[in-house]
Design an enzyme around this catalytic site. Structure first.
Site, PDB file in Angstrom:
ATOM      1  N   SER A 257       0.828  -1.204   0.000  1.00 46.52           N
ATOM      2  CA  SER A 257       0.000   0.000   0.000  1.00 46.52           C
ATOM      3  C   SER A 257       0.863   1.255   0.000  1.00 46.52           C
ATOM      4  O   SER A 257       0.625   2.192  -0.780  1.00 46.52           O
ATOM      5  CB  SER A 257      -0.926   0.001   1.225  1.00 46.52           C
ATOM      6  OG  SER A 257      -1.829  -1.085   1.201  1.00 46.52           O
ATOM      7  N   ARG A 280       1.203   8.332   5.533  1.00 47.02           N
ATOM      8  CA  ARG A 280       0.385   7.721   6.592  1.00 47.02           C
ATOM      9  C   ARG A 280      -1.034   8.280   6.567  1.00 47.02           C
ATOM     10  O   ARG A 280      -2.010   7.535   6.768  1.00 47.02           O
ATOM     11  CB  ARG A 280       1.018   7.980   7.961  1.00 47.02           C
ATOM     12  CG  ARG A 280       2.408   7.433   8.194  1.00 47.02           C
ATOM     13  CD  ARG A 280       2.468   5.951   8.429  1.00 47.02           C
ATOM     14  NE  ARG A 280       1.654   5.459   9.506  1.00 47.02           N
ATOM     15  CZ  ARG A 280       1.966   4.398  10.262  1.00 47.02           C
ATOM     16  NH1 ARG A 280       3.116   3.771  10.059  1.00 47.02           N
ATOM     17  NH2 ARG A 280       1.164   3.958  11.185  1.00 47.02           N
ATOM     18  N   HIS A 283      -2.764   6.703   3.573  1.00 48.77           N
ATOM     19  CA  HIS A 283      -3.010   5.286   3.852  1.00 48.77           C
ATOM     20  C   HIS A 283      -4.236   5.115   4.747  1.00 48.77           C
ATOM     21  O   HIS A 283      -5.034   4.184   4.570  1.00 48.77           O
ATOM     22  CB  HIS A 283      -1.778   4.678   4.524  1.00 48.77           C
ATOM     23  CG  HIS A 283      -1.900   3.221   4.831  1.00 48.77           C
ATOM     24  ND1 HIS A 283      -2.093   2.748   6.109  1.00 48.77           N
ATOM     25  CD2 HIS A 283      -1.866   2.129   4.019  1.00 48.77           C
ATOM     26  CE1 HIS A 283      -2.170   1.436   6.085  1.00 48.77           C
ATOM     27  NE2 HIS A 283      -2.036   1.028   4.833  1.00 48.77           N
TER      28      HIS A 283
END
Length: 449
Positions: A257, A280, A283
């Protein structure tokens, strides 16, 4: 009355399927391009009538075949390769469908298509999704053909080209090459297979950039690999999957990912630490807008990593942010995280001072942990409270994460923090943010390498 459309393969005697041989042996009349009879003459009965036509007389062959059908007679139409791929089956069936008064027993006998035979010679080029495109614009407008070329190039299909080039149609292959080079590496393997399975067979393996257009003719099939195809000795190999194995474990899935996120990011002004924090956030949300919304100062992420890994303290505005900070990071570095939203005395303070609970919780936290990293992922009033205390000498936080979400006062609270140039901060601009995003930024600080 029976009418069979038979694929006789690409030319080699060994490539005519047994079922095709049986049907040919039973034929009373065989109709086809004159050139093809040299490949099947030995399979026909002595009484069989052979009717040869020129290369461009496909429609006339179909009409003759349907018109020749009569009770007790077996008519066969032959096509090279497979009868259903760029061949006679569609024309025969179309014409037969216009004459429902004739009770014809129709069948199509498959054959080995040129691209299948060529793939066999090349080893394993068709291991993943593939397509075939005819470059002949005699029956299809070039605008339609070009759309299909672009789709194949963009879709990363292994692509086999029929009718790639002739004396009159010499520019189409050059245009194909130009389009594919916009989407594929110049080193993409390409094979030219001429007269496949016949005595004159020749194979040239080259690259897309070096593809010699002038070496291709109507007896050639051109096969272009996808982005994964590679040459092994005199073979072409297209792996069955784009990865050796799909990610299965949680860590593998997360790593893949992040790889995909990094591949799609556009900003070039981010430090490595900030880029990791943005990744982050994306994600967590699957929203690439966070790449543009992210704003920081004071080398915040790198500074917070030192602070947190030395056992620092985190204060959050709501319990959802607290819950989103990875527990294993806290335990590894002996860091503490506190939320005073539901602490004793907060309701009384809020009522007495006319504050929201989040605001009152932050005011209490400031007195207990004036040097903590403060994280706001929900309430703009909590962020306003922090900003109002930043001028106090006894309030020197490690930094502030400003990511409240919503509509009322959200944008204003972030702009107020942005004006505080002396404090390390990360801000998610605009109305977006939230507890999960705020926690992701903290987790990024723990894990940046």
């Amino acid at each position: 009355m029976r009418l069979s459309v038979v694929g006789i393969g690409p030319g080699g005697a060994d490539y005519i399927l047994p079922v095709a041989q049986q049907v040919l042996a039973d034929a009373d009349i065989v109709i086809g391009y004159s050139y093809y009879f040299q490949f099947i003459g030995h399979l026909l009965a002595e009484k069989c009538e052979c009717i040869g036509k020129d290369l461009t007389e496909e429609e006339a062959r179909a009409v003759l075949a349907v018109d020749s059908c009569a009770p007790g007679r077996h008519v066969v139409v032959i096509s090279s390769g497979d009868a259903g791929i760029y061949a006679m089956a569609s024309l025969v069936y179309q014409y037969a469908s216009r004459h429902p008064e004739k009770e014809i027993d129709l069948q199509t006998i498959p054959g080995v298509s040129a691209f299948i035979a060529a793939a066999g010679k090349l080893g394993a080029p068709l291991g993943h999704d593939f397509c075939c495109i005819s470059l002949s614009d005699l029956m299809t407008p070039w605008t339609t053909i070009e759309q299909r070329i672009k789709a194949a190039a963009f879709g990363d299909f292994v692509t086999s080209l029929y009718n790639p080039r002739s004396k009159k149609r010499f520019w189409q292959l050059e245009r194909f090459k130009e389009i594919f080079l916009e989407h594929r590496s110049a080193d993409t393997p390409v094979a030219i297979i001429r007269q496949v399975t016949r005595a004159e067979e020749s194979i040239l393996i080259t690259t897309l950039k070096e593809l010699p257009v002038e070496a291709v003719d109507m007896f050639s099939l051109v096969m272009v690999g996808n982005s994964q195809t590679y040459q092994f000795k005199n073979f072409l190999v297209t792996p069955r999957g784009y990865l050796d194995r799909k990610p299965q474990s949680g860590q593998e899935i997360q790593d893949e990912s992040f790889r995909q996120i990094a591949e799609q990011m556009q900003r070039t002004d981010l430090s490595a630490a900030d880029k990791w924090a943005v990744m982050r956030c994306i994600h967590t949300t699957a929203d690439f807008e966070y790449e543009d919304l992210y704003h920081s100062n004071g080398n915040a992420i790198a500074r917070w990593q030192t602070y947190l890994q030395e056992g620092g303290t985190i204060v959050t505005d709501v319990t959802m942010v607290q819950s989103g900070i990875t527990r294993s990071f806290l335990e590894k570095y002996q860091a503490q995280v506190h939320c005073y939203l539901n602490a004793e005395g907060v309701l009384e303070l809020a009522a007495r001072e006319g504050l929201t609970r989040s605001q009152a919780g932050m005011r209490l936290a400031i007195t207990k942990h004036p040097e903590a990293l403060f994280v706001v992922g929900n309430a703009p009033t909590a962020l306003f409270e922090l900003c109002d205390h930043l001028g106090n000498a006894d309030f020197k936080p490690a930094g502030i994460i400003g990511a409240p979400v919503g509509f009322v006062n959200v944008v204003e609270s972030k702009l107020k923090l942005q004006a505080m140039k002396h404090i390390p901060y990360v801000i998610i601009k605009g109305r977006k943010g939230g507890s999960n995003v705020a926690a992701s930024i903290v987790n990024a600080a723990f894990t940046y390498e």
